[in-house]
Design an enzyme around this catalytic site. Structure first.
Site, PDB file in Angstrom:
ATOM      1  N   SER A 140      10.434  -4.001  -4.009  1.00 34.59           N
ATOM      2  CA  SER A 140      10.436  -4.549  -2.651  1.00 34.59           C
ATOM      3  C   SER A 140      10.037  -6.008  -2.693  1.00 34.59           C
ATOM      4  CB  SER A 140       9.431  -3.773  -1.790  1.00 34.59           C
ATOM      5  OG  SER A 140       9.201  -4.399  -0.540  1.00 34.59           O
ATOM      6  N   TYR A 153       1.294   0.210   0.065  1.00 32.12           N
ATOM      7  CA  TYR A 153       2.705   0.058  -0.279  1.00 32.12           C
ATOM      8  C   TYR A 153       2.915  -1.147  -1.197  1.00 32.12           C
ATOM      9  CZ  TYR A 153       7.742  -0.645   0.377  1.00 32.12           C
ATOM     10  OH  TYR A 153       9.090  -0.817   0.170  1.00 32.12           O
TER      11      TYR A 153
END
Length: 263
Positions: A140, A153
């Site tokens: 990401s 995350y």
């Protein structure tokens, strides 16, 4: 450029999002695909759409035995194994003070431990495939830059890039490659919709206005799509990418680039 035909692949998180799109593309290139996911219903829907080349396998990516069994099934299904795509992931959105230990553990277990177990189980087979061997993990933009509200995350996705780089070194003598893609949030994915919901709650703004504002502030003037990310993964699977390994590729329209203050 394109996916080398006839691959034998295993995809985690295969029943939705980037994983499902890559299953479609691989099957379009005559690959045998084992799709791993925790949702039986979503897997069944994917199997109906993709046909017999897609073998659905309900499994928990956090369990070592599940990873080993999935790799064994993929090897049997495809007569070998040369491709692993790690796409299983969850996002946790809370301010730091509200992050419970259970929230942290779940996010790291799925996003990082699950990736490690899949890679560890598949690596010997991928290495045996030599220069045809490919591992691609979905990290990401939050794996390169921290953002408020997603500490667990972001930590998991930073760790995933470290895992990719380390395994790339270990598999390099075999000729197999190990890479990552780092997409900015795509509003048309399940995770993208979760982030959008968070922004709506935080700002009270209309969802369409938030999506439009995100596109406007991207250097290329639009938001990412599943196809943008899948195209990059497809490139890493191609013969043209045989000399690329240990790469964490930004798929973000230039969002990582610096801006001149005041402009």
């Amino acid at each position: 450029m394109g996916i080398a035909p006839g691959r034998s692949a295993i995809i985690t998180g295969a029943a939705s999002g980037f994983g499902l799109e890559m299953a479609r593309r691989l099957i379009g290139a005559e690959a045998a695909v084992v799709g791993v996911d925790s949702s039986r219903r979503a897997l069944d829907a994917a199997a109906r759409a993709l046909g017999k080349a897609f073998l659905p396998l309900e499994a928990d990516v956090r369990a070592r035995d599940s990873a080993a069994a999935a790799v064994a099934e993929a090897t049997r299904h495809g007569g070998g194994l040369d491709t692993l795509i790690v796409s299983a992931g969850v996002i946790h959105i809370k301010p730091l003070a509200e992050v419970a230990e259970a929230d942290w553990d779940l996010t790291l277990d799925v996003n990082l431990k699950g990736a490690f177990l899949a890679v560890q189980a598949a690596a010997p087979r991928i290495a045996d495939a030599g220069t045809r061997g490919r591992i691609v993990a979905v990290s990401s933009d939050a794996g390169k830059r921290g953002f408020g509200g997603i500490a667990a995350y972001s930590a998991s996705k930073f760790g995933l890039i470290g895992l990719v780089e380390s395994v790339a070194v270990e598999l390099a003598p075999s000729g197999a490659t190990v890479n990552a893609v780092c997409p900015v949030g795509a509003p048309d994915t399940g995770m993208g919709r979760q982030v959008l919901d968070m922004k709506v709650r935080a700002t009270g703004d209309d969802p369409e206005a938030i999506v439009a504002a995100a596109a406007k502030t991207n250097p290329l003037g639009r938001n990412a799509t599943e196809a943008d990310v899948a195209a990059a993964i497809e490139f890493f699977l191609s013969d043209e990418a045989a000399f690329l390994t240990g790469v964490a590729l930004d798929i973000d329209g230039g969002a990582h680039l610096g801006y001149l203050p005041g402009t």
